[in-house]
Design a protein around this motif. Structure first.
Motif, short mmCIF file in Angstrom:
data_model
loop_
_atom_site.label_atom_id
_atom_site.label_comp_id
_atom_site.label_asym_id
_atom_site.label_seq_id
_atom_site.Cartn_x
_atom_site.Cartn_y
_atom_site.Cartn_z
N ARG A 184 0.47 -1.51 -0.33
CA ARG A 184 0.16 0.63 -0.70
C ARG A 184 0.90 0.91 -0.20
NH1 ARG A 184 -3.34 -2.80 3.34
NH2 ARG A 184 -2.44 -1.85 4.94
N LYS A 206 -8.26 4.31 1.17
CA LYS A 206 -9.41 3.14 0.72
C LYS A 206 -10.02 3.73 -0.66
CE LYS A 206 -11.47 7.21 4.43
NZ LYS A 206 -12.24 6.95 5.68
N TRP A 207 -9.31 5.10 -0.54
CA TRP A 207 -10.06 5.67 -2.26
C TRP A 207 -9.26 5.44 -2.81
CZ3 TRP A 207 -9.78 10.70 1.00
CH2 TRP A 207 -10.61 10.97 2.03
N PHE A 208 -8.63 4.43 -2.95
CA PHE A 208 -7.35 4.08 -4.42
C PHE A 208 -8.13 4.01 -5.40
CE2 PHE A 208 -3.70 1.33 -2.49
CZ PHE A 208 -3.06 2.87 -2.23
N LYS A 209 -9.15 3.38 -5.43
CA LYS A 209 -10.34 3.15 -6.78
C LYS A 209 -10.37 4.58 -7.25
CE LYS A 209 -14.88 1.22 -8.16
NZ LYS A 209 -15.40 0.55 -8.14
N ARG A 210 -10.34 5.79 -6.28
CA ARG A 210 -10.69 6.80 -6.91
C ARG A 210 -9.70 7.66 -7.85
NH1 ARG A 210 -12.72 10.48 -1.98
NH2 ARG A 210 -12.61 12.15 -4.16
N GLU A 213 -5.56 4.00 -11.80
CA GLU A 213 -5.90 3.16 -12.67
C GLU A 213 -6.25 2.01 -12.96
OE1 GLU A 213 -0.97 5.21 -13.93
OE2 GLU A 213 -2.50 4.22 -11.70
N PRO A 214 -7.51 2.01 -13.56
CA PRO A 214 -8.11 0.93 -13.09
C PRO A 214 -8.14 -0.48 -13.18
CG PRO A 214 -9.50 2.24 -14.05
CD PRO A 214 -8.12 2.78 -14.47
N ASP A 215 -6.62 -0.72 -14.30
CA ASP A 215 -6.31 -1.83 -14.10
C ASP A 215 -5.70 -2.31 -12.72
OD1 ASP A 215 -4.78 -0.09 -15.36
OD2 ASP A 215 -2.86 -1.64 -16.19
N TYR A 217 -5.59 -0.67 -10.22
CA TYR A 217 -6.45 -1.14 -8.60
C TYR A 217 -6.60 -2.55 -8.40
CZ TYR A 217 -10.49 -0.94 -5.41
OH TYR A 217 -11.06 -0.82 -4.38
N GLU A 218 -7.30 -3.05 -9.52
CA GLU A 218 -7.69 -4.87 -10.04
C GLU A 218 -7.18 -5.37 -9.36
OE1 GLU A 218 -11.30 -5.52 -10.21
OE2 GLU A 218 -11.54 -2.86 -10.57
N LEU A 221 -6.56 -5.18 -5.63
CA LEU A 221 -7.44 -6.23 -4.81
C LEU A 221 -7.03 -7.31 -5.07
CD1 LEU A 221 -10.79 -3.93 -5.96
CD2 LEU A 221 -9.08 -4.22 -3.90
#
Length: 285
Positions: A184, A206-210, A213-215, A217-218, A221
Protein backbone atom coordinates in the motif's frame (compact mmCIF):
# COMPACT_ATOMS: atom_id res chain seq x y z
CA UNK A 1 -32.36 8.51 11.11
CA UNK A 2 -31.06 11.78 12.56
CA UNK A 3 -29.51 14.28 10.18
CA UNK A 4 -26.25 16.13 10.78
CA UNK A 5 -27.91 19.19 12.28
CA UNK A 6 -29.76 17.05 14.81
CA UNK A 7 -26.68 15.08 15.86
CA UNK A 8 -24.55 18.21 16.25
CA UNK A 9 -27.34 19.86 18.24
CA UNK A 10 -27.33 16.91 20.66
CA UNK A 11 -23.58 17.12 21.09
CA UNK A 12 -23.58 20.87 21.59
CA UNK A 13 -26.43 20.62 24.06
CA UNK A 14 -24.35 18.24 26.17
CA UNK A 15 -21.33 20.56 25.94
CA UNK A 16 -23.28 23.71 26.76
CA UNK A 17 -24.74 22.15 29.90
CA UNK A 18 -21.32 21.36 31.35
CA UNK A 19 -19.07 24.26 32.40
CA UNK A 20 -16.04 21.99 32.28
CA UNK A 21 -16.37 21.62 28.50
CA UNK A 22 -14.88 24.80 27.07
CA UNK A 23 -14.37 24.06 23.39
CA UNK A 24 -15.85 21.62 20.88
CA UNK A 25 -14.03 20.73 17.67
CA UNK A 26 -15.14 18.52 14.81
CA UNK A 27 -12.63 16.84 12.50
CA UNK A 28 -12.50 13.92 10.08
CA UNK A 29 -14.45 13.23 6.91
CA UNK A 30 -17.45 15.43 7.75
CA UNK A 31 -15.30 18.54 7.44
CA UNK A 32 -13.22 17.24 4.53
CA UNK A 33 -14.45 18.85 1.29
CA UNK A 34 -12.75 16.09 -0.73
CA UNK A 35 -14.23 13.12 1.15
CA UNK A 36 -17.05 11.07 -0.39
CA UNK A 37 -20.36 11.90 1.29
CA UNK A 38 -22.69 9.20 2.61
CA UNK A 39 -25.02 8.63 5.55
CA UNK A 40 -22.49 6.42 7.37
CA UNK A 41 -19.83 9.09 7.81
CA UNK A 42 -18.57 9.28 11.39
CA UNK A 43 -18.92 12.30 13.62
CA UNK A 44 -15.40 12.87 14.97
CA UNK A 45 -15.80 15.23 17.91
CA UNK A 46 -13.35 16.50 20.54
CA UNK A 47 -14.53 17.97 23.84
CA UNK A 48 -11.74 20.12 25.35
CA UNK A 49 -12.35 20.55 29.06
CA UNK A 50 -11.02 21.69 32.39
CA UNK A 51 -10.57 19.25 35.29
CA UNK A 52 -10.12 16.40 32.86
CA UNK A 53 -9.31 13.86 35.53
CA UNK A 54 -12.41 14.81 37.49
CA UNK A 55 -15.19 14.54 34.91
CA UNK A 56 -17.94 11.91 35.32
CA UNK A 57 -18.33 10.70 31.75
CA UNK A 58 -15.93 7.78 32.19
CA UNK A 59 -17.60 6.44 35.33
CA UNK A 60 -21.27 7.21 34.74
CA UNK A 61 -22.03 6.33 31.14
CA UNK A 62 -25.76 6.97 31.27
CA UNK A 63 -25.17 10.13 29.18
CA UNK A 64 -24.76 7.89 26.12
CA UNK A 65 -28.46 6.96 26.25
CA UNK A 66 -29.44 10.46 25.14
CA UNK A 67 -27.85 9.76 21.75
CA UNK A 68 -30.06 6.79 20.93
CA UNK A 69 -30.15 3.01 20.99
CA UNK A 70 -26.69 1.53 20.94
CA UNK A 71 -25.34 -1.21 18.70
CA UNK A 72 -21.93 -1.26 20.39
CA UNK A 73 -19.65 1.15 22.22
CA UNK A 74 -15.87 0.90 22.32
CA UNK A 75 -13.95 2.86 24.95
CA UNK A 76 -10.26 3.72 25.14
CA UNK A 77 -8.34 5.54 27.85
CA UNK A 78 -4.93 7.19 27.29
CA UNK A 79 -1.98 7.89 29.56
CA UNK A 80 -2.45 11.66 29.35
CA UNK A 81 -5.91 11.29 30.88
CA UNK A 82 -7.84 11.75 27.65
CA UNK A 83 -10.36 9.18 26.51
CA UNK A 84 -12.55 8.34 23.55
CA UNK A 85 -15.95 6.74 23.13
CA UNK A 86 -16.57 5.17 19.73
CA UNK A 87 -20.34 4.76 19.59
CA UNK A 88 -22.42 3.05 16.93
CA UNK A 89 -26.17 3.64 17.18
CA UNK A 90 -29.00 1.65 15.62
CA UNK A 91 -30.06 4.47 13.26
CA UNK A 92 -26.57 4.20 11.64
CA UNK A 93 -25.19 7.30 13.40
CA UNK A 94 -21.60 6.77 14.50
CA UNK A 95 -20.01 9.20 16.96
CA UNK A 96 -16.35 9.12 18.03
CA UNK A 97 -16.33 11.44 21.02
CA UNK A 98 -13.04 12.36 22.72
CA UNK A 99 -12.58 14.07 26.08
CA UNK A 100 -9.34 16.07 26.18
CA UNK A 101 -7.63 18.60 28.42
CA UNK A 102 -8.14 22.22 27.39
CA UNK A 103 -4.39 22.66 27.85
CA UNK A 104 -3.84 20.62 24.69
CA UNK A 105 -6.11 22.80 22.53
CA UNK A 106 -3.16 23.91 20.38
CA UNK A 107 -3.10 20.43 18.84
CA UNK A 108 -5.96 21.51 16.59
CA UNK A 109 -3.37 23.33 14.47
CA UNK A 110 -1.73 19.97 13.69
CA UNK A 111 -4.86 18.66 11.99
CA UNK A 112 -5.99 20.64 8.96
CA UNK A 113 -9.39 18.93 9.20
CA UNK A 114 -10.46 20.86 12.30
CA UNK A 115 -13.54 23.04 12.70
CA UNK A 116 -14.55 24.79 15.94
CA UNK A 117 -18.22 24.23 16.81
CA UNK A 118 -18.23 25.84 20.24
CA UNK A 119 -15.79 28.25 21.93
CA UNK A 120 -16.92 29.38 25.38
CA UNK A 121 -13.76 31.34 26.14
CA UNK A 122 -13.41 33.30 22.90
CA UNK A 123 -10.11 31.59 22.17
CA UNK A 124 -10.37 32.83 18.58
CA UNK A 125 -8.25 29.98 17.23
CA UNK A 126 -8.36 31.39 13.69
CA UNK A 127 -8.27 28.01 12.01
CA UNK A 128 -8.17 27.93 8.20
CA UNK A 129 -11.06 26.41 6.32
CA UNK A 130 -10.90 22.62 6.81
CA UNK A 131 -8.80 20.94 4.14
CA UNK A 132 -6.92 17.65 3.88
CA UNK A 133 -3.41 19.12 3.58
CA UNK A 134 -2.34 17.20 6.72
CA UNK A 135 -3.22 13.95 4.96
CA UNK A 136 -1.57 14.33 1.57
CA UNK A 137 0.72 11.54 0.40
CA UNK A 138 4.29 12.58 1.15
CA UNK A 139 7.22 11.86 -1.15
CA UNK A 140 9.26 9.15 0.62
CA UNK A 141 12.79 9.79 1.75
CA UNK A 142 15.41 7.54 0.21
CA UNK A 143 15.62 5.68 3.53
CA UNK A 144 11.86 5.04 3.67
CA UNK A 145 11.85 3.95 0.04
CA UNK A 146 14.67 1.49 0.65
CA UNK A 147 12.95 0.09 3.75
CA UNK A 148 9.66 -0.71 2.05
CA UNK A 149 10.83 -1.72 -1.42
CA UNK A 150 13.31 -4.22 0.04
CA UNK A 151 10.72 -5.30 2.62
CA UNK A 152 8.45 -6.38 -0.23
CA UNK A 153 11.07 -8.88 -1.36
CA UNK A 154 12.35 -9.83 2.09
CA UNK A 155 8.87 -10.75 3.28
CA UNK A 156 8.36 -13.07 0.33
CA UNK A 157 11.21 -15.22 1.66
CA UNK A 158 9.61 -15.32 5.12
CA UNK A 159 6.16 -16.14 3.73
CA UNK A 160 7.56 -18.90 1.52
CA UNK A 161 9.19 -20.57 4.54
CA UNK A 162 5.91 -20.53 6.48
CA UNK A 163 3.99 -21.92 3.52
CA UNK A 164 6.47 -24.77 3.16
CA UNK A 165 6.16 -25.50 6.90
CA UNK A 166 2.36 -25.49 6.50
CA UNK A 167 2.15 -22.84 9.21
CA UNK A 168 -0.67 -20.97 7.51
CA UNK A 169 -1.70 -18.58 10.33
CA UNK A 170 1.82 -17.12 10.41
CA UNK A 171 2.03 -17.00 6.61
CA UNK A 172 -1.25 -15.09 6.48
CA UNK A 173 -0.10 -12.75 9.24
CA UNK A 174 3.07 -11.88 7.29
CA UNK A 175 1.23 -11.49 3.98
CA UNK A 176 -2.01 -9.80 5.04
CA UNK A 177 -0.55 -7.44 7.62
CA UNK A 178 3.05 -6.66 6.76
CA UNK A 179 3.42 -7.40 3.06
CA UNK A 180 0.16 -5.71 2.03
CA UNK A 181 1.00 -2.70 4.19
CA UNK A 182 4.29 -2.16 2.37
CA UNK A 183 2.52 -2.70 -0.94
CA UNK A 184 0.00 0.00 0.00
CA UNK A 185 2.91 2.37 0.69
CA UNK A 186 4.24 1.65 -2.79
CA UNK A 187 0.84 2.33 -4.38
CA UNK A 188 0.39 5.51 -2.32
CA UNK A 189 3.71 6.82 -3.62
CA UNK A 190 2.74 5.85 -7.16
CA UNK A 191 -0.45 7.90 -6.82
CA UNK A 192 1.36 10.73 -5.04
CA UNK A 193 3.92 11.06 -7.83
CA UNK A 194 1.15 11.04 -10.45
CA UNK A 195 -0.70 13.85 -8.65
CA UNK A 196 2.36 15.97 -7.82
CA UNK A 197 2.10 14.97 -4.12
CA UNK A 198 -1.21 16.81 -3.74
CA UNK A 199 -3.53 13.90 -3.12
CA UNK A 200 -5.09 12.13 -0.14
CA UNK A 201 -5.79 8.41 -0.72
CA UNK A 202 -7.51 7.91 2.64
CA UNK A 203 -6.68 5.61 5.53
CA UNK A 204 -5.13 2.31 4.32
CA UNK A 205 -5.68 3.40 0.71
CA UNK A 206 -9.47 3.31 1.02
CA UNK A 207 -9.76 5.78 -1.87
CA UNK A 208 -7.37 3.94 -4.20
CA UNK A 209 -10.26 3.30 -6.58
CA UNK A 210 -10.55 7.05 -7.19
CA UNK A 211 -6.89 7.58 -8.04
CA UNK A 212 -5.25 4.37 -9.28
CA UNK A 213 -5.42 3.32 -12.90
CA UNK A 214 -8.36 0.85 -13.12
CA UNK A 215 -6.22 -2.12 -14.18
CA UNK A 216 -3.69 -1.51 -11.40
CA UNK A 217 -6.49 -1.19 -8.87
CA UNK A 218 -8.00 -4.49 -10.00
CA UNK A 219 -4.58 -6.16 -9.96
CA UNK A 220 -4.08 -4.92 -6.39
CA UNK A 221 -7.48 -6.19 -5.21
CA UNK A 222 -6.84 -9.57 -6.81
CA UNK A 223 -3.90 -10.13 -4.46
CA UNK A 224 -6.17 -10.58 -1.44
CA UNK A 225 -6.78 -14.26 -0.85
CA UNK A 226 -7.96 -16.91 1.58
CA UNK A 227 -6.06 -19.53 3.52
CA UNK A 228 -5.52 -22.10 0.77
CA UNK A 229 -1.73 -22.62 0.50
CA UNK A 230 -1.71 -23.05 -3.27
CA UNK A 231 -3.70 -19.88 -3.74
CA UNK A 232 -1.28 -18.06 -1.45
CA UNK A 233 1.71 -19.27 -3.47
CA UNK A 234 0.07 -17.93 -6.62
CA UNK A 235 -0.79 -14.59 -5.05
CA UNK A 236 2.76 -14.24 -3.78
CA UNK A 237 4.04 -14.65 -7.32
CA UNK A 238 1.46 -12.22 -8.71
CA UNK A 239 2.30 -9.70 -5.99
CA UNK A 240 5.90 -9.74 -7.15
CA UNK A 241 4.71 -8.85 -10.64
CA UNK A 242 2.85 -5.82 -9.29
CA UNK A 243 5.83 -4.71 -7.20
CA UNK A 244 7.97 -4.85 -10.32
CA UNK A 245 5.36 -3.09 -12.48
CA UNK A 246 5.02 -0.18 -10.07
CA UNK A 247 8.45 -0.16 -8.44
CA UNK A 248 10.75 0.05 -11.46
CA UNK A 249 9.29 3.19 -13.08
CA UNK A 250 8.56 4.78 -9.71
CA UNK A 251 12.19 4.38 -8.61
CA UNK A 252 13.30 6.13 -11.77
CA UNK A 253 10.79 8.93 -11.22
CA UNK A 254 11.94 9.42 -7.62
CA UNK A 255 15.62 9.18 -8.50
CA UNK A 256 16.11 6.19 -6.19
CA UNK A 257 17.41 2.66 -6.76
CA UNK A 258 15.24 -0.36 -7.46
CA UNK A 259 16.54 -3.62 -5.89
CA UNK A 260 16.75 -5.64 -9.11
CA UNK A 261 19.30 -8.09 -7.68
CA UNK A 262 17.11 -8.77 -4.63
CA UNK A 263 14.08 -9.27 -6.87
CA UNK A 264 15.89 -11.84 -9.01
CA UNK A 265 17.41 -13.68 -6.05
CA UNK A 266 14.18 -13.76 -4.07
CA UNK A 267 12.11 -14.93 -7.04
CA UNK A 268 14.49 -17.83 -7.61
CA UNK A 269 14.68 -18.70 -3.91
CA UNK A 270 10.89 -18.64 -3.40
CA UNK A 271 10.33 -20.87 -6.40
CA UNK A 272 12.91 -23.33 -5.08
CA UNK A 273 11.19 -23.42 -1.68
CA UNK A 274 7.81 -23.93 -3.34
CA UNK A 275 9.07 -27.05 -5.13
CA UNK A 276 10.58 -28.59 -2.00
CA UNK A 277 8.94 -31.76 -0.65
CA UNK A 278 7.55 -31.48 2.88
CA UNK A 279 10.17 -33.86 4.26
CA UNK A 280 13.14 -32.06 2.70
CA UNK A 281 16.27 -31.72 4.82
CA UNK A 282 17.90 -29.04 2.69
CA UNK A 283 17.21 -26.79 -0.29
CA UNK A 284 18.45 -29.63 -2.47
CA UNK A 285 15.54 -31.77 -1.25
Amino acid sequence: MRNEQEVLAQLLQLAERDDRIRCVVMNGSRVNPNAPVDFMQDYDIDFYMTNLGDHPYNTDRSWIEAFGERVVVQYEYFEDGSSIYMMQFKDSVRIDLSFKDIGSIQEVYQDSLSKVLLDKDDLDLKLPEPNDSSYLVQKPSRYLWDVHIVELWWLQVCIAKELWRDEIPRAKNLYDQYFMESLRFLLEWHVGANYDWKVNVGTAGKWFKRFLEPDIYEQFLSLYCGADPEEQWEKLNQAGELVRRIGVPLAAKLGYDYPADEERNVTEYVEKVRRLPRDAQSLDG
